[in-house]
Design a protein around this motif. Structure first.
Motif, mmCIF file in Angstrom:
data_model
loop_
_atom_site.group_PDB
_atom_site.id
_atom_site.type_symbol
_atom_site.label_atom_id
_atom_site.label_comp_id
_atom_site.label_asym_id
_atom_site.label_seq_id
_atom_site.Cartn_x
_atom_site.Cartn_y
_atom_site.Cartn_z
ATOM 1 N N ARG A 1 6.859 -23.338 2.227
ATOM 2 C CA ARG A 1 5.550 -24.192 2.390
ATOM 3 C C ARG A 1 4.771 -23.349 1.239
ATOM 4 O O ARG A 1 3.804 -23.981 0.598
ATOM 5 C CB ARG A 1 4.729 -23.885 3.622
ATOM 6 C CG ARG A 1 5.312 -24.937 4.467
ATOM 7 C CD ARG A 1 4.528 -25.157 5.650
ATOM 8 N NE ARG A 1 4.930 -26.041 6.593
ATOM 9 C CZ ARG A 1 5.957 -25.975 7.326
ATOM 10 N NH1 ARG A 1 6.660 -25.014 7.362
ATOM 11 N NH2 ARG A 1 6.357 -27.172 8.275
ATOM 12 N N PRO B 1 6.646 -31.730 1.629
ATOM 13 C CA PRO B 1 6.965 -32.175 2.983
ATOM 14 C C PRO B 1 8.059 -33.395 3.107
ATOM 15 O O PRO B 1 7.599 -34.434 2.461
ATOM 16 C CB PRO B 1 5.761 -32.145 3.795
ATOM 17 C CG PRO B 1 4.512 -32.755 2.922
ATOM 18 C CD PRO B 1 5.196 -32.052 1.629
ATOM 19 N N GLU C 1 10.937 -30.680 10.014
ATOM 20 C CA GLU C 1 10.736 -29.385 9.506
ATOM 21 C C GLU C 1 9.288 -28.700 9.687
ATOM 22 O O GLU C 1 9.499 -27.402 9.493
ATOM 23 C CB GLU C 1 10.701 -29.673 7.914
ATOM 24 C CG GLU C 1 9.637 -30.400 7.263
ATOM 25 C CD GLU C 1 9.542 -30.459 5.763
ATOM 26 O OE1 GLU C 1 10.760 -30.045 5.128
ATOM 27 O OE2 GLU C 1 8.728 -31.054 5.190
ATOM 28 N N ASP C 2 8.173 -29.494 10.514
ATOM 29 C CA ASP C 2 7.036 -28.934 10.484
ATOM 30 C C ASP C 2 7.385 -27.916 11.887
ATOM 31 O O ASP C 2 6.253 -27.468 12.156
ATOM 32 C CB ASP C 2 6.136 -30.086 11.003
ATOM 33 C CG ASP C 2 6.487 -30.999 11.939
ATOM 34 O OD1 ASP C 2 7.765 -31.513 11.700
ATOM 35 O OD2 ASP C 2 6.052 -31.300 12.974
#
Length: 93
Positions: free
Chosen positions: A77, A84, A90-91
């Motif tokens: 990030r 994203p 993936e969060d």
């Protein structure tokens, strides 16, 4: 007999285990569409495999594909190329 999906699944599992990663994904270039297609993943939403796509040059994976080199990011990030991919899960990371 080449079972490509099984070999790709094995590859992402081995890489994740070897480097101690929570997630690992592998995208292949589709000449017909010009897109990178998520073909195998561990630690991500399994339903995103074969569905999530990206363009070469966009995002960390796209940057690596376009430049033909490894792009390492300790914290994805924070990488300037980070983009994203909704639906991958993936969060969680």
């Amino acid at each position: 007999n080449l079972d490509l999906p099984a070999r790709l699944d094995t590859s992402v599992r081995v890489v994740a285990d070897t480097i101690g990663a929570d997630a690992c994904a592998l995208a292949l270039y589709d000449q017909g569409t010009g897109l990178l297609v998520l073909r195998a993943a561990v630690g991500l939403n399994p339903s995103s495999v074969g569905v999530v796509t990206g363009r070469p040059g966009v995002g960390i994976t796209g940057l690596a594909a376009k430049e033909g080199r490894v792009v390492a990011a300790a914290n994805a990030r924070e990488h300037p190329a980070y983009v994203p991919y909704p639906g991958t899960g993936e969060d969680l990371y």
